[in-house]
Design a protein around this motif. Sequence first.
Motif, PDB file in Angstrom:
ATOM      1  N   MET A  72     -28.634 -11.110  32.755  1.00  0.00           N
ATOM      2  CA  MET A  72     -27.443 -11.483  31.989  1.00  0.00           C
ATOM      3  C   MET A  72     -27.803 -12.416  30.841  1.00  0.00           C
ATOM      4  O   MET A  72     -28.602 -13.333  31.008  1.00  0.00           O
ATOM      5  N   GLU A  73     -27.187 -12.199  29.677  1.00  0.00           N
ATOM      6  CA  GLU A  73     -27.351 -13.118  28.546  1.00  0.00           C
ATOM      7  C   GLU A  73     -26.619 -14.423  28.863  1.00  0.00           C
ATOM      8  O   GLU A  73     -25.778 -14.466  29.755  1.00  0.00           O
ATOM      9  N   SER A  74     -26.919 -15.451  28.066  1.00  0.00           N
ATOM     10  CA  SER A  74     -26.320 -16.760  28.356  1.00  0.00           C
ATOM     11  C   SER A  74     -24.789 -16.709  28.298  1.00  0.00           C
ATOM     12  O   SER A  74     -24.116 -17.358  29.099  1.00  0.00           O
ATOM     13  N   ASP A  75     -24.230 -15.921  27.362  1.00  0.00           N
ATOM     14  CA  ASP A  75     -22.759 -15.895  27.290  1.00  0.00           C
ATOM     15  C   ASP A  75     -22.150 -15.191  28.500  1.00  0.00           C
ATOM     16  O   ASP A  75     -21.074 -15.557  28.965  1.00  0.00           O
ATOM     17  N   GLU A  76     -22.857 -14.205  29.034  1.00  0.00           N
ATOM     18  CA  GLU A  76     -22.363 -13.552  30.257  1.00  0.00           C
ATOM     19  C   GLU A  76     -22.426 -14.511  31.437  1.00  0.00           C
ATOM     20  O   GLU A  76     -21.550 -14.520  32.304  1.00  0.00           O
ATOM     21  N   ARG A  77     -23.493 -15.303  31.470  1.00  0.00           N
ATOM     22  CA  ARG A  77     -23.608 -16.287  32.553  1.00  0.00           C
ATOM     23  C   ARG A  77     -22.479 -17.308  32.443  1.00  0.00           C
ATOM     24  O   ARG A  77     -21.912 -17.716  33.455  1.00  0.00           O
ATOM     25  N   ALA A  78     -22.162 -17.688  31.210  1.00  0.00           N
ATOM     26  CA  ALA A  78     -21.063 -18.640  31.018  1.00  0.00           C
ATOM     27  C   ALA A  78     -19.750 -18.027  31.491  1.00  0.00           C
ATOM     28  O   ALA A  78     -18.954 -18.680  32.167  1.00  0.00           O
ATOM     29  N   ARG A  79     -19.542 -16.776  31.169  1.00  0.00           N
ATOM     30  CA  ARG A  79     -18.303 -16.117  31.596  1.00  0.00           C
ATOM     31  C   ARG A  79     -18.257 -15.964  33.119  1.00  0.00           C
ATOM     32  O   ARG A  79     -17.191 -15.954  33.710  1.00  0.00           O
ATOM     33  N   ALA A  80     -19.425 -15.848  33.718  1.00  0.00           N
ATOM     34  CA  ALA A  80     -19.482 -15.753  35.187  1.00  0.00           C
ATOM     35  C   ALA A  80     -19.248 -17.112  35.853  1.00  0.00           C
ATOM     36  O   ALA A  80     -19.143 -17.202  37.072  1.00  0.00           O
ATOM     37  N   GLY A  81     -19.204 -18.181  35.031  1.00  0.00           N
ATOM     38  CA  GLY A  81     -18.830 -19.470  35.597  1.00  0.00           C
ATOM     39  C   GLY A  81     -19.912 -20.541  35.581  1.00  0.00           C
ATOM     40  O   GLY A  81     -19.793 -21.560  36.250  1.00  0.00           O
ATOM     41  N   ILE A  82     -20.978 -20.309  34.795  1.00  0.00           N
ATOM     42  CA  ILE A  82     -22.035 -21.321  34.688  1.00  0.00           C
ATOM     43  C   ILE A  82     -21.815 -22.119  33.401  1.00  0.00           C
ATOM     44  O   ILE A  82     -21.710 -21.548  32.326  1.00  0.00           O
ATOM     45  N   PHE A  83     -21.757 -23.409  33.519  1.00  0.00           N
ATOM     46  CA  PHE A  83     -21.512 -24.265  32.351  1.00  0.00           C
ATOM     47  C   PHE A  83     -22.660 -25.251  32.197  1.00  0.00           C
ATOM     48  O   PHE A  83     -23.032 -25.946  33.141  1.00  0.00           O
ATOM     49  N   LEU A  84     -23.235 -25.287  31.013  1.00  0.00           N
ATOM     50  CA  LEU A  84     -24.316 -26.236  30.733  1.00  0.00           C
ATOM     51  C   LEU A  84     -23.773 -27.335  29.827  1.00  0.00           C
ATOM     52  O   LEU A  84     -23.367 -27.070  28.696  1.00  0.00           O
ATOM     53  N   ALA A  85     -23.736 -28.549  30.324  1.00  0.00           N
ATOM     54  CA  ALA A  85     -23.166 -29.655  29.553  1.00  0.00           C
ATOM     55  C   ALA A  85     -24.256 -30.556  29.002  1.00  0.00           C
ATOM     56  O   ALA A  85     -25.334 -30.650  29.566  1.00  0.00           O
ATOM     57  N   PHE A  86     -23.942 -31.190  27.909  1.00  0.00           N
ATOM     58  CA  PHE A  86     -24.733 -32.300  27.381  1.00  0.00           C
ATOM     59  C   PHE A  86     -26.016 -31.882  26.687  1.00  0.00           C
ATOM     60  O   PHE A  86     -26.902 -32.675  26.514  1.00  0.00           O
ATOM     61  N   GLN A  87     -26.140 -30.634  26.318  1.00  0.00           N
ATOM     62  CA  GLN A  87     -27.381 -30.260  25.656  1.00  0.00           C
ATOM     63  C   GLN A  87     -27.269 -30.220  24.140  1.00  0.00           C
ATOM     64  O   GLN A  87     -28.234 -30.448  23.453  1.00  0.00           O
ATOM     65  N   TYR A  88     -26.109 -29.903  23.633  1.00  0.00           N
ATOM     66  CA  TYR A  88     -25.993 -29.688  22.189  1.00  0.00           C
ATOM     67  C   TYR A  88     -24.938 -30.588  21.576  1.00  0.00           C
ATOM     68  O   TYR A  88     -23.884 -30.141  21.187  1.00  0.00           O
ATOM     69  N   PRO A  89     -25.233 -31.863  21.487  1.00  0.00           N
ATOM     70  CA  PRO A  89     -24.210 -32.751  20.939  1.00  0.00           C
ATOM     71  C   PRO A  89     -24.202 -32.710  19.416  1.00  0.00           C
ATOM     72  O   PRO A  89     -24.424 -33.688  18.743  1.00  0.00           O
ATOM     73  N   SER A  90     -23.940 -31.525  18.833  1.00  0.00           N
ATOM     74  CA  SER A  90     -24.001 -31.429  17.388  1.00  0.00           C
ATOM     75  C   SER A  90     -22.627 -31.679  16.763  1.00  0.00           C
ATOM     76  O   SER A  90     -21.602 -31.481  17.387  1.00  0.00           O
ATOM     77  N   GLU A  91     -22.656 -32.113  15.530  1.00  0.00           N
ATOM     78  CA  GLU A  91     -21.410 -32.348  14.813  1.00  0.00           C
ATOM     79  C   GLU A  91     -20.898 -31.053  14.220  1.00  0.00           C
ATOM     80  O   GLU A  91     -21.677 -30.230  13.759  1.00  0.00           O
ATOM     81  N   ILE A  92     -19.602 -30.862  14.250  1.00  0.00           N
ATOM     82  CA  ILE A  92     -19.009 -29.708  13.576  1.00  0.00           C
ATOM     83  C   ILE A  92     -17.893 -30.240  12.676  1.00  0.00           C
ATOM     84  O   ILE A  92     -16.729 -30.273  13.074  1.00  0.00           O
ATOM     85  N   PRO A  93     -18.262 -30.691  11.469  1.00  0.00           N
ATOM     86  CA  PRO A  93     -17.264 -31.314  10.603  1.00  0.00           C
ATOM     87  C   PRO A  93     -16.138 -30.330  10.297  1.00  0.00           C
ATOM     88  O   PRO A  93     -16.380 -29.145  10.094  1.00  0.00           O
ATOM     89  N   GLY A  94     -14.929 -30.823  10.258  1.00  0.00           N
ATOM     90  CA  GLY A  94     -13.787 -29.994   9.869  1.00  0.00           C
ATOM     91  C   GLY A  94     -13.209 -29.163  11.004  1.00  0.00           C
ATOM     92  O   GLY A  94     -12.176 -28.533  10.834  1.00  0.00           O
ATOM     93  N   VAL A  95     -13.889 -29.138  12.167  1.00  0.00           N
ATOM     94  CA  VAL A  95     -13.312 -28.395  13.291  1.00  0.00           C
ATOM     95  C   VAL A  95     -12.771 -29.406  14.302  1.00  0.00           C
ATOM     96  O   VAL A  95     -13.507 -30.240  14.820  1.00  0.00           O
ATOM     97  N   SER A  96     -11.466 -29.340  14.514  1.00  0.00           N
ATOM     98  CA  SER A  96     -10.859 -30.320  15.416  1.00  0.00           C
ATOM     99  C   SER A  96     -11.232 -30.004  16.859  1.00  0.00           C
ATOM    100  O   SER A  96     -11.580 -28.868  17.195  1.00  0.00           O
ATOM    101  N   ILE A  97     -11.157 -31.022  17.686  1.00  0.00           N
ATOM    102  CA  ILE A  97     -11.411 -30.862  19.125  1.00  0.00           C
ATOM    103  C   ILE A  97     -10.513 -29.751  19.686  1.00  0.00           C
ATOM    104  O   ILE A  97     -10.967 -28.875  20.420  1.00  0.00           O
ATOM    105  N   ALA A  98      -9.229 -29.775  19.283  1.00  0.00           N
ATOM    106  CA  ALA A  98      -8.284 -28.792  19.829  1.00  0.00           C
ATOM    107  C   ALA A  98      -8.726 -27.364  19.476  1.00  0.00           C
ATOM    108  O   ALA A  98      -8.756 -26.484  20.341  1.00  0.00           O
TER     109      ALA A  98
END
Length: 251
Positions: A72-98
Amino acid sequence: MSSLEIRNLHVSTGDKEIVKGVTLTINTGEVHAVMGPNGTGKSTMAKAIAGHPDYTITGGDVILDGKSMLDMESDERARAGIFLAFQYPSEIPGVSIANFMRAAVQARMSEGEEIDASGFYKRLYQKMDLLKIDRKFTSRSVNEGFSGGEKKRSEILQMAMLEPRFALMDETDSGLDIDALRVVSDGVNHLRGPNLGILLITHYQRLLGYIVPDFVHVMIDGCIVKSGDRSLALELEARGYDWVKKEFASA
Ligand code: ADP
Ligand code: MG
């Protein structure tokens, strides 16, 4: 109940073997802490389980409820319920949290399925209330000018919204200030429960004073060399890692 079984896992990056045969089963409802000195392969293990393309699984298996996830690709694994937190704390200017949360939730849905906006906001506010996050927070841009604590808040909120079955939380080596530490521990303590299994990677024994793990594992040189309950974390705090290394070397 769900289970995530890591079976004799070997992981390489480039031509270097980093994870050298890890076996570990996490059931929903359990919190497992993985501790160990820097550079022993903790992050590599988490990224390989999540399907990060830079890491090659050269042996063993990762099994979710009896089914191998290796093809399974990473997005399929995510859809299957695997969540990886805290690895990519990148900024996304102009995109609100919501909007970011909305896109993240939408990305987990199956093709053709559309997010229901009012339902989404209702759920978002419920989770924010649960996690005691101010509503003003949703209009901020993702990670832009965020303090350590605010970054953690957005990551915990994302995890709450995605409702994974298994969360792999990697406390990277960047220092956690006391505010961020509190956000992470309060968040995890609110979200832990019978439907979530957590693998919490940390080298901060301190964090485990706030999040009491059910199991503690020590990873050294790509192997889990010792497992125990929370008393192992206290012992590591008092004695460091050298005694475990010696025990391992002489075994
Ligand atoms: P830990 O999280 O336990 O501190 P890591 O998994 O980050 O350890 O790293 C383990 C080893 O793998 C280190 O020697 C690190 O340099 C190496 N490593 C990790 N990721 C990569 C990569 N993408 N390319 C090359 N080497 C890597
Ligand atoms: Mg790491």
